[in-house]
Scaffold this motif. Sequence first.
Motif, mmCIF file in Angstrom:
data_model
loop_
_atom_site.group_PDB
_atom_site.id
_atom_site.type_symbol
_atom_site.label_atom_id
_atom_site.label_comp_id
_atom_site.label_asym_id
_atom_site.label_seq_id
_atom_site.Cartn_x
_atom_site.Cartn_y
_atom_site.Cartn_z
ATOM 1 N N ILE A 163 0.878 -1.183 0.000
ATOM 2 C CA ILE A 163 0.000 0.000 0.000
ATOM 3 C C ILE A 163 0.909 1.225 0.000
ATOM 4 C CG2 ILE A 163 -1.958 1.124 1.084
ATOM 5 C CD1 ILE A 163 -2.508 -1.797 0.384
ATOM 6 N N ILE A 164 0.743 2.097 -0.987
ATOM 7 C CA ILE A 164 1.666 3.222 -1.190
ATOM 8 C C ILE A 164 0.872 4.527 -1.287
ATOM 9 C CG2 ILE A 164 3.417 4.191 -2.734
ATOM 10 C CD1 ILE A 164 3.929 1.289 -3.703
ATOM 11 N N SER A 165 1.329 5.549 -0.594
ATOM 12 C CA SER A 165 0.732 6.883 -0.710
ATOM 13 C C SER A 165 1.654 7.903 -0.042
ATOM 14 C CB SER A 165 -0.647 6.926 -0.044
ATOM 15 O OG SER A 165 -1.208 8.226 -0.148
ATOM 16 N N ARG A 166 1.483 9.144 -0.451
ATOM 17 C CA ARG A 166 2.201 10.222 0.235
ATOM 18 C C ARG A 166 1.457 10.679 1.482
ATOM 19 N NH1 ARG A 166 3.409 11.779 -5.267
ATOM 20 N NH2 ARG A 166 5.674 11.938 -5.578
ATOM 21 N N ASP A 167 0.190 10.320 1.622
ATOM 22 C CA ASP A 167 -0.615 10.772 2.757
ATOM 23 C C ASP A 167 -0.581 9.719 3.861
ATOM 24 O OD1 ASP A 167 -2.502 11.622 4.560
ATOM 25 O OD2 ASP A 167 -4.021 12.113 3.070
ATOM 26 N N PRO A 168 0.026 10.026 5.008
ATOM 27 C CA PRO A 168 0.091 9.038 6.103
ATOM 28 C C PRO A 168 -1.278 8.595 6.595
ATOM 29 C CG PRO A 168 1.604 10.868 6.501
ATOM 30 C CD PRO A 168 0.732 11.265 5.341
ATOM 31 N N GLU A 169 -2.280 9.459 6.488
ATOM 32 C CA GLU A 169 -3.616 9.086 6.955
ATOM 33 C C GLU A 169 -4.216 7.959 6.116
ATOM 34 O OE1 GLU A 169 -6.246 12.353 7.341
ATOM 35 O OE2 GLU A 169 -5.004 13.422 8.801
ATOM 36 N N LEU A 170 -3.854 7.913 4.853
ATOM 37 C CA LEU A 170 -4.359 6.827 4.007
ATOM 38 C C LEU A 170 -3.665 5.507 4.319
ATOM 39 C CD1 LEU A 170 -4.733 8.513 0.492
ATOM 40 C CD2 LEU A 170 -6.436 8.232 2.302
ATOM 41 N N LEU A 171 -2.471 5.569 4.904
ATOM 42 C CA LEU A 171 -1.732 4.356 5.238
ATOM 43 C C LEU A 171 -2.077 3.822 6.624
ATOM 44 C CD1 LEU A 171 1.818 5.364 3.928
ATOM 45 C CD2 LEU A 171 0.119 3.965 2.757
ATOM 46 N N ALA A 172 -2.609 4.698 7.481
ATOM 47 C CA ALA A 172 -2.822 4.322 8.888
ATOM 48 C C ALA A 172 -3.689 3.076 9.063
ATOM 49 C CB ALA A 172 -3.408 5.512 9.648
ATOM 50 N N PRO A 173 -4.819 2.932 8.341
ATOM 51 C CA PRO A 173 -5.638 1.726 8.576
ATOM 52 C C PRO A 173 -4.892 0.428 8.326
ATOM 53 C CG PRO A 173 -6.876 3.370 7.329
ATOM 54 C CD PRO A 173 -5.458 3.842 7.381
ATOM 55 N N PHE A 174 -3.967 0.448 7.392
ATOM 56 C CA PHE A 174 -3.267 -0.788 7.048
ATOM 57 C C PHE A 174 -2.261 -1.197 8.123
ATOM 58 C CE2 PHE A 174 -4.659 1.403 3.216
ATOM 59 C CZ PHE A 174 -5.463 0.423 2.653
ATOM 60 N N GLU A 175 -1.782 -0.217 8.889
ATOM 61 C CA GLU A 175 -0.942 -0.557 10.036
ATOM 62 C C GLU A 175 -1.757 -1.330 11.066
ATOM 63 O OE1 GLU A 175 0.701 3.031 11.541
ATOM 64 O OE2 GLU A 175 1.703 3.576 9.665
ATOM 65 N N GLU A 176 -3.026 -0.933 11.252
ATOM 66 C CA GLU A 176 -3.897 -1.632 12.186
ATOM 67 C C GLU A 176 -4.176 -3.062 11.710
ATOM 68 O OE1 GLU A 176 -7.386 0.722 12.572
ATOM 69 O OE2 GLU A 176 -6.305 2.526 13.232
ATOM 70 N N TRP A 177 -4.070 -3.298 10.406
ATOM 71 C CA TRP A 177 -4.291 -4.653 9.880
ATOM 72 C C TRP A 177 -3.061 -5.543 10.053
ATOM 73 C CZ3 TRP A 177 -6.857 -3.722 4.401
ATOM 74 C CH2 TRP A 177 -7.994 -2.907 4.561
ATOM 75 N N GLY A 178 -1.958 -4.968 10.519
ATOM 76 C CA GLY A 178 -0.739 -5.749 10.726
ATOM 77 C C GLY A 178 0.294 -5.586 9.638
ATOM 78 N N PHE A 179 0.056 -4.680 8.662
ATOM 79 C CA PHE A 179 1.047 -4.446 7.618
ATOM 80 C C PHE A 179 2.215 -3.658 8.213
ATOM 81 C CE2 PHE A 179 -2.110 -4.634 3.801
ATOM 82 C CZ PHE A 179 -2.501 -5.893 4.219
ATOM 83 N N THR A 180 3.401 -3.877 7.668
ATOM 84 C CA THR A 180 4.617 -3.259 8.200
ATOM 85 C C THR A 180 5.211 -2.286 7.190
ATOM 86 O OG1 THR A 180 5.916 -5.146 7.387
ATOM 87 C CG2 THR A 180 5.142 -5.231 9.665
ATOM 88 N N SER A 181 6.077 -1.404 7.671
ATOM 89 C CA SER A 181 6.696 -0.402 6.807
ATOM 90 C C SER A 181 7.677 -1.056 5.836
ATOM 91 C CB SER A 181 7.437 0.634 7.649
ATOM 92 O OG SER A 181 6.536 1.353 8.460
ATOM 93 N N GLY A 182 7.780 -0.470 4.645
ATOM 94 C CA GLY A 182 8.736 -0.955 3.661
ATOM 95 C C GLY A 182 8.108 -1.878 2.637
ATOM 96 N N MET A 183 8.879 -2.141 1.584
ATOM 97 C CA MET A 183 8.405 -2.954 0.466
ATOM 98 C C MET A 183 8.615 -4.448 0.674
ATOM 99 S SD MET A 183 6.901 -1.363 -2.065
ATOM 100 C CE MET A 183 7.104 -2.530 -3.419
ATOM 101 N N VAL A 184 9.305 -4.836 1.740
ATOM 102 C CA VAL A 184 9.572 -6.260 1.965
ATOM 103 C C VAL A 184 8.689 -6.739 3.112
ATOM 104 C CG1 VAL A 184 11.308 -8.011 2.458
ATOM 105 C CG2 VAL A 184 11.948 -5.943 1.197
ATOM 106 N N PRO A 185 7.629 -7.511 2.828
ATOM 107 C CA PRO A 185 6.764 -8.001 3.902
ATOM 108 C C PRO A 185 7.509 -8.963 4.816
ATOM 109 C CG PRO A 185 5.751 -8.311 1.736
ATOM 110 C CD PRO A 185 7.185 -7.944 1.507
ATOM 111 N N VAL A 186 7.059 -9.052 6.055
ATOM 112 C CA VAL A 186 7.613 -10.005 7.010
ATOM 113 C C VAL A 186 7.043 -11.382 6.686
ATOM 114 C CG1 VAL A 186 7.765 -10.664 9.433
ATOM 115 C CG2 VAL A 186 7.855 -8.246 8.786
ATOM 116 N N THR A 187 7.900 -12.325 6.340
ATOM 117 C CA THR A 187 7.445 -13.668 5.998
ATOM 118 C C THR A 187 7.849 -14.708 7.035
ATOM 119 O OG1 THR A 187 9.439 -14.033 4.665
ATOM 120 C CG2 THR A 187 7.489 -13.212 3.526
#
Length: 543
Positions: free
Chosen positions: A492-516
Amino acid sequence: MPSASRTILLAIGFLLSWAYLGLALNLPNWAGGLFGPNHLRPSLEVAFLFGLMALAAAAGWRVGTAARLALSLSVLFLIILRLADFACNTLIGRPVNLSLDLMLLPAILEVLNGSATLAQTAAACVAVPVALVALLLLNLLAFRTAARFLDRRPNRRLFGAALAGLGALTLIGVRPFAPVDEGAASLLAGQASVMARASTLRATHAERFGNDPFASLSDEDVLAHLGRRDVHLMFFESYGETVLANPRYRSVVEPTLQDFDRALAAEGFGVRSGLIESPIRGGQSWLAHGTFLSGERLGDQGLYDLMLTSGRQSLARYFSRAGYRTLAVMPALTRPWPEGEYWGFDRIWRSEDMEYAGPAFGWAAIPDQYTLDFIHRRELRQRDQPLFIEYALISSHGPWEPLPPLLDDWDSLGDGSVYRGLKNPSAAPPSGPAWNDITRKYADSVDYTLKTLRDYITHHIHDDSLIIILGDHQPAPLITGEGASRSVPIHIISRDPELLAPFEEWGFTSGMVPVTEQPTTPPLPMESFRDRFLAAFSAHPAG
């Protein structure tokens, strides 16, 4: 009276017939089982058929030409079913479903035709009928040989004694026969069971599909928190967790993901990544697209077709209600797509609409770079309302050759004729014995699309758009190996941090490399994305 040598020859022919029919009817559904212990054991099903022939001969009934032809045709059908089951497990990681997969033949033939040369297609048109005739003749010969052997009483007694001896071995824990639950009868019973349960499952799913918890939202509330920002939904063909979990693929892809990360940060983008579980493996991408858009798991064609009659609102229709122009970009779509009416797209860009004048790159004829550039010129540069765009990025579709080159100068793309005469300089030779030709091509194709997306987003997206990149499914098991998950990366990519915030609550992590490795949360089911997204970005979510 036949000579001893003739009797021996008949016995050898009988055993060879038993062995051939057993190998054919017990064909395993995965390559690792070929000529393994279970495949090589005598077939109890063939023994049963031979036993019926022996009883008929003992009763004075001759197993004539008509009976042998009927048996041979039946076995030919079972061999074809076995081969179909083998192909399904090898290519899309699931057993064959005869009631549904017959509908897929046109799509399968289209892929094969687009991936093969004219000479290969012509050879296949000759080889397939010849192979079927050869199999039928082998079946006839096997049953004729068995009938001739069993016509004589001493031979029938010998056969009965052999069966008794093999049966006695089972009493002491030895398994002389191939497992019955892996045989042709079990495969047929499974197909019959699936057909018998189809109507009940259909009714259950129809009721669930009709229950849409967000249908009562007002148009003003739907996706109000997006602030009318563009949303790009980019389905990445065959982009599976295997590119991160398998060290061979990760060695190619991880440096590109890390460079993608740095390029995004330099342009002010944030990114959140995770894993999402696709309903499929290896193929049938439209089932993943439908699952994502509908919010229901569409694991087979029957459920997909049922969804089209359910009246459930797709994610694209919710975007339409929110005032968006909705687009489906499908550069591999070469024929009418009436299903598009259900999904609710204002415009469907098919291959014939893309004005592409360059060379075809295998089945994935139009390069992803051209697709992104064309849609940017035709839609993003001239519009008067926000856009929701679903892209099908296809350059990483098998057979992963030839791979288009990635052009540095996007302005030179034009109508694609610039590709004529160009060669791809990016595909590196295999670096060690772990590689083979097809796995390297797969890795290079994924790397190409990642680099294309990196360049497109960092050079062409200048606003606060929300960009969703996700794999549609894992590649075929011949790429992933047996037992691979159904998980695919999502970014999930955007310049607006507010658009990214919900995905942090879903457990997504920062960066392009997901935790596997030992992730804190399990992969998100793909069917849950629609409702979570609507709840996060609508003003008054229901449910």
